[in-house]
Scaffold this motif. Structure first.
Motif, PDB file in Angstrom:
ATOM      1  N   SER A  18       0.826  -1.196   0.000  1.00  0.00           N
ATOM      2  CA  SER A  18       0.000   0.000   0.000  1.00  0.00           C
ATOM      3  C   SER A  18       0.867   1.256   0.000  1.00  0.00           C
ATOM      4  O   SER A  18       0.596   2.222  -0.741  1.00  0.00           O
ATOM      5  CB  SER A  18      -0.928  -0.004   1.220  1.00  0.00           C
ATOM      6  OG  SER A  18      -1.647   1.194   1.294  1.00  0.00           O
ATOM      7  N   LEU A  21       2.343   1.761  -3.468  1.00  0.00           N
ATOM      8  CA  LEU A  21       1.354   2.291  -4.399  1.00  0.00           C
ATOM      9  C   LEU A  21       1.097   3.779  -4.151  1.00  0.00           C
ATOM     10  O   LEU A  21       0.953   4.558  -5.097  1.00  0.00           O
ATOM     11  CB  LEU A  21       0.052   1.493  -4.310  1.00  0.00           C
ATOM     12  CG  LEU A  21       0.114   0.070  -4.881  1.00  0.00           C
ATOM     13  CD1 LEU A  21      -1.109  -0.726  -4.467  1.00  0.00           C
ATOM     14  CD2 LEU A  21       0.251   0.113  -6.396  1.00  0.00           C
ATOM     15  N   SER A  22       1.044   4.156  -2.889  1.00  0.00           N
ATOM     16  CA  SER A  22       0.856   5.574  -2.562  1.00  0.00           C
ATOM     17  C   SER A  22       2.033   6.408  -3.060  1.00  0.00           C
ATOM     18  O   SER A  22       1.848   7.520  -3.574  1.00  0.00           O
ATOM     19  CB  SER A  22       0.686   5.757  -1.051  1.00  0.00           C
ATOM     20  OG  SER A  22      -0.501   5.136  -0.620  1.00  0.00           O
ATOM     21  N   TYR A  37      -3.438   4.028  -8.732  1.00  0.00           N
ATOM     22  CA  TYR A  37      -2.559   3.684  -7.611  1.00  0.00           C
ATOM     23  C   TYR A  37      -3.218   3.976  -6.263  1.00  0.00           C
ATOM     24  O   TYR A  37      -3.131   3.177  -5.326  1.00  0.00           O
ATOM     25  CB  TYR A  37      -1.231   4.433  -7.704  1.00  0.00           C
ATOM     26  CG  TYR A  37      -0.335   4.005  -8.844  1.00  0.00           C
ATOM     27  CD1 TYR A  37      -0.140   2.663  -9.155  1.00  0.00           C
ATOM     28  CD2 TYR A  37       0.342   4.949  -9.608  1.00  0.00           C
ATOM     29  CE1 TYR A  37       0.687   2.273 -10.191  1.00  0.00           C
ATOM     30  CE2 TYR A  37       1.183   4.571 -10.654  1.00  0.00           C
ATOM     31  CZ  TYR A  37       1.346   3.232 -10.940  1.00  0.00           C
ATOM     32  OH  TYR A  37       2.177   2.854 -11.962  1.00  0.00           O
ATOM     33  N   ALA A  41      -4.205   1.242  -3.421  1.00  0.00           N
ATOM     34  CA  ALA A  41      -3.689   1.373  -2.058  1.00  0.00           C
ATOM     35  C   ALA A  41      -4.838   1.341  -1.048  1.00  0.00           C
ATOM     36  O   ALA A  41      -4.738   0.692  -0.001  1.00  0.00           O
ATOM     37  CB  ALA A  41      -2.893   2.669  -1.918  1.00  0.00           C
ATOM     38  N   ASP A  45      -5.539  -1.301   1.986  1.00  0.00           N
ATOM     39  CA  ASP A  45      -5.780  -0.840   3.359  1.00  0.00           C
ATOM     40  C   ASP A  45      -7.062  -1.453   3.920  1.00  0.00           C
ATOM     41  O   ASP A  45      -7.113  -1.839   5.099  1.00  0.00           O
ATOM     42  CB  ASP A  45      -5.856   0.681   3.420  1.00  0.00           C
ATOM     43  CG  ASP A  45      -4.514   1.346   3.148  1.00  0.00           C
ATOM     44  OD1 ASP A  45      -3.467   0.676   3.292  1.00  0.00           O
ATOM     45  OD2 ASP A  45      -4.529   2.544   2.786  1.00  0.00           O
TER      46      ASP A  45
END
Length: 84
Positions: A18, A21-22, A37, A41, A45
């Protein structure tokens, strides 16, 4: 490896993914890619949140691994050995 340990490892991997991706979302200039993205993410989560709830359930329902092992070994010691 216990179920609790496996869940914790999965949660750690999801958190790392995650975060990656962030970071990708922040680094890209492409709006569509950024949205993709960020959504990915957020999905990871959400899965992590569900695993966290499952981890709490496992901790409350399942006996610690040491207790399980002791119970099994105790059963094995009580079993009579047959002579041939």
């Amino acid at each position: 490896m216990t179920v609790e340990t496996r869940i914790q490892q999965a949660m750690s991997l999801l958190k790392t993914a995650s975060g990656n991706l962030s970071t990708f979302a922040l680094e890209t200039k492409d709006r569509e890619a950024r949205k993709f993205y960020m959504e990915a993410a957020q999905q990871l989560d959400a899965i992590n949140d569900k695993l966290s709830a499952r981890l709490n359930t496992v901790r409350n329902e399942e006996p610690p691994a040491a207790d399980t092992g002791a119970a099994v070994s105790g059963l094995l010691r009580r079993r009579p050995i047959k002579k041939l």
